[in-house]
Scaffold this motif. Structure first.
Motif, PDB file in Angstrom:
ATOM      1  N   ALA A   1       0.840  -1.205   0.000  1.00 22.33           N
ATOM      2  CA  ALA A   1       0.000   0.000   0.000  1.00 22.33           C
ATOM      3  C   ALA A   1       0.872   1.251   0.000  1.00 22.33           C
ATOM      4  O   ALA A   1       0.614   2.209  -0.742  1.00 22.33           O
ATOM      5  N   ASP A   2       1.930   1.264   0.810  1.00 20.56           N
ATOM      6  CA  ASP A   2       2.823   2.429   0.869  1.00 20.56           C
ATOM      7  C   ASP A   2       3.555   2.627  -0.452  1.00 20.56           C
ATOM      8  O   ASP A   2       3.704   3.759  -0.935  1.00 20.56           O
ATOM      9  N   ALA A   3       4.027   1.533  -1.032  1.00 23.18           N
ATOM     10  CA  ALA A   3       4.761   1.629  -2.295  1.00 23.18           C
ATOM     11  C   ALA A   3       3.846   2.143  -3.400  1.00 23.18           C
ATOM     12  O   ALA A   3       4.236   3.001  -4.205  1.00 23.18           O
ATOM     13  N   ALA A   4       2.620   1.613  -3.460  1.00 19.88           N
ATOM     14  CA  ALA A   4       1.673   2.048  -4.489  1.00 19.88           C
ATOM     15  C   ALA A   4       1.350   3.530  -4.316  1.00 19.88           C
ATOM     16  O   ALA A   4       1.340   4.296  -5.294  1.00 19.88           O
ATOM     17  N   ALA A   5       1.111   3.960  -3.076  1.00 16.71           N
ATOM     18  CA  ALA A   5       0.780   5.360  -2.826  1.00 16.71           C
ATOM     19  C   ALA A   5       1.934   6.275  -3.248  1.00 16.71           C
ATOM     20  O   ALA A   5       1.719   7.318  -3.878  1.00 16.71           O
TER      21      ALA A   5
ATOM     22  N   ALA B   1       3.838   9.752 -10.325  1.00 14.72           N
ATOM     23  CA  ALA B   1       3.624   9.612 -11.771  1.00 14.72           C
ATOM     24  C   ALA B   1       2.169   9.301 -12.074  1.00 14.72           C
ATOM     25  O   ALA B   1       1.436   8.804 -11.206  1.00 14.72           O
ATOM     26  N   PRO B   2       1.744   9.584 -13.303  1.00 12.35           N
ATOM     27  CA  PRO B   2       0.380   9.222 -13.705  1.00 12.35           C
ATOM     28  C   PRO B   2       0.191   7.707 -13.672  1.00 12.35           C
ATOM     29  O   PRO B   2       1.154   6.932 -13.741  1.00 12.35           O
ATOM     30  N   PHE B   3      -1.067   7.308 -13.602  1.00 11.31           N
ATOM     31  CA  PHE B   3      -1.412   5.887 -13.515  1.00 11.31           C
ATOM     32  C   PHE B   3      -0.754   5.083 -14.632  1.00 11.31           C
ATOM     33  O   PHE B   3      -0.183   4.013 -14.395  1.00 11.31           O
TER      34      PHE B   3
ATOM     35  N   PRO C   1      -4.359  15.078 -10.370  1.00 10.26           N
ATOM     36  CA  PRO C   1      -5.735  15.097 -10.870  1.00 10.26           C
ATOM     37  C   PRO C   1      -6.106  13.871 -11.690  1.00 10.26           C
ATOM     38  O   PRO C   1      -7.234  13.377 -11.596  1.00 10.26           O
ATOM     39  N   ASP C   2      -5.184  13.353 -12.497  1.00 15.13           N
ATOM     40  CA  ASP C   2      -5.485  12.197 -13.330  1.00 15.13           C
ATOM     41  C   ASP C   2      -5.798  10.964 -12.490  1.00 15.13           C
ATOM     42  O   ASP C   2      -6.785  10.256 -12.725  1.00 15.13           O
ATOM     43  N   ASN C   3      -4.986  10.711 -11.476  1.00 18.33           N
ATOM     44  CA  ASN C   3      -5.216   9.549 -10.628  1.00 18.33           C
ATOM     45  C   ASN C   3      -6.457   9.721  -9.756  1.00 18.33           C
ATOM     46  O   ASN C   3      -7.205   8.762  -9.517  1.00 18.33           O
ATOM     47  N   ALA C   4      -6.690  10.943  -9.271  1.00 21.23           N
ATOM     48  CA  ALA C   4      -7.881  11.195  -8.450  1.00 21.23           C
ATOM     49  C   ALA C   4      -9.144  10.971  -9.270  1.00 21.23           C
ATOM     50  O   ALA C   4     -10.124  10.383  -8.785  1.00 21.23           O
ATOM     51  N   ALA C   5      -9.142  11.421 -10.532  1.00 19.88           N
ATOM     52  CA  ALA C   5     -10.318  11.239 -11.383  1.00 19.88           C
ATOM     53  C   ALA C   5     -10.538   9.766 -11.704  1.00 19.88           C
ATOM     54  O   ALA C   5     -11.677   9.297 -11.764  1.00 19.88           O
TER      55      ALA C   5
END
Length: 252
Positions: free
Chosen positions: A23-27, A33-35, A111-115
């Motif tokens: 979870a920490d690494a992914a965050a 970087a973008p998804f 913004p890209d990842n949040a969307a």
């Protein structure tokens, strides 16, 4: 018979530690970087696990994004609630705006990842516990944003005297020795407050989504706050006459 929880075995502790590292690494990588530019191989390497092990904890990169952002969005909600709690309880606009600001701050980071996270909660392509957790967090957000409107409606109804003896049938009675809960707003007024909260929540979500669209006109914070002010003015212009909410013009 003892009710003390049994200590976790070494295997269970190891699973929890690996899940936390993933979870920490992914965050961290999704923050950087973008998804599309983040690979599961990179996440596995950062978490110090094999890529095959990674997929025992999350079935896809999308699920890893949901896992990573669940924590961020819930922490943002707690910050927003803390800021709102410091304001006057009757400052409905300020309290809702504080929550909006906390959510938009997370959206502004990437913004890209949040969307994408937002879209996954609305139109899921995955299932599982991480999605369910995200849906729970989104529901917390929605209820938190509706609460200031609902409290304003209850205050208006109480001030009119119409709700002095109203009892909310959905709530259990207060325990013996405790004061009863604040009176619920009269039926239609409470509905209007719920709808106002829903409208505010939708506007905030749309503002998050717009940030991910290059060249798309953003809804400024001032405009967003202006929408909250319109919703509050609409509630304030409602009077309760004989337990029947009407607009001020209709009641004359």
């Amino acid at each position: 018979m003892s009710t003390q929880p049994q200590p976790l075995g070494r295997r269970e502790r190891g699973k929890l530690e690996r899940a936390a590292r993933i979870a920490d690494a992914a965050a961290t990588l999704f923050d950087e970087a973008p998804f599309a530019d983040v690979t599961t191989e990179a996440i596995a390497r950062a978490a110090d696990v094999a890529e095959g092990t990674l997929f025992r904890y999350a079935c896809s990169k999308t699920e890893l994004l949901v896992l990573a952002l669940n924590t961020r969005f819930e922490a943002a909600l707690d910050r927003g609630l803390s800021t709102a709690a410091a304001l006057d309880p009757l400052d409905t606009v300020g309290r809702v705006d504080a929550l909006a600001g906390a959510l938009l701050a997370i959206g502004d980071e990437r913004p890209d990842n949040a969307a994408l996270y937002q879209r996954e909660l609305l139109f899921p392509t995955i299932g599982g516990d991480y999605l369910s957790e995200g849906e729970r967090i989104a529901r917390r957000w929605e209820l938190a944003i509706a609460e200031p409107f609902e409290e304003l409606a209850a205050s208006l109804a109480s001030a009119s005297g119409a709700a002095a003896t109203e009892v909310d049938p959905t709530q259990p009675p207060a325990p013996a020795g405790e004061a009863p809960a604040a009176p619920a707003a009269v039926g239609h007024l409470a509905t209007e407050a719920r709808l106002a909260g829903s409208a505010a929540w939708d506007a905030i979500q749309l503002s998050v989504a717009r940030r991910a669209r290059a060249g798309f006109p953003l809804l400024s914070r001032a405009d967003l706050r202006g929408q909250f002010e319109l919703l509050v003015r609409a509630l304030n212009r409602t009077e309760v006459v004989n337990n029947t909410p009407t607009t001020q013009q209709e009641s004359r």
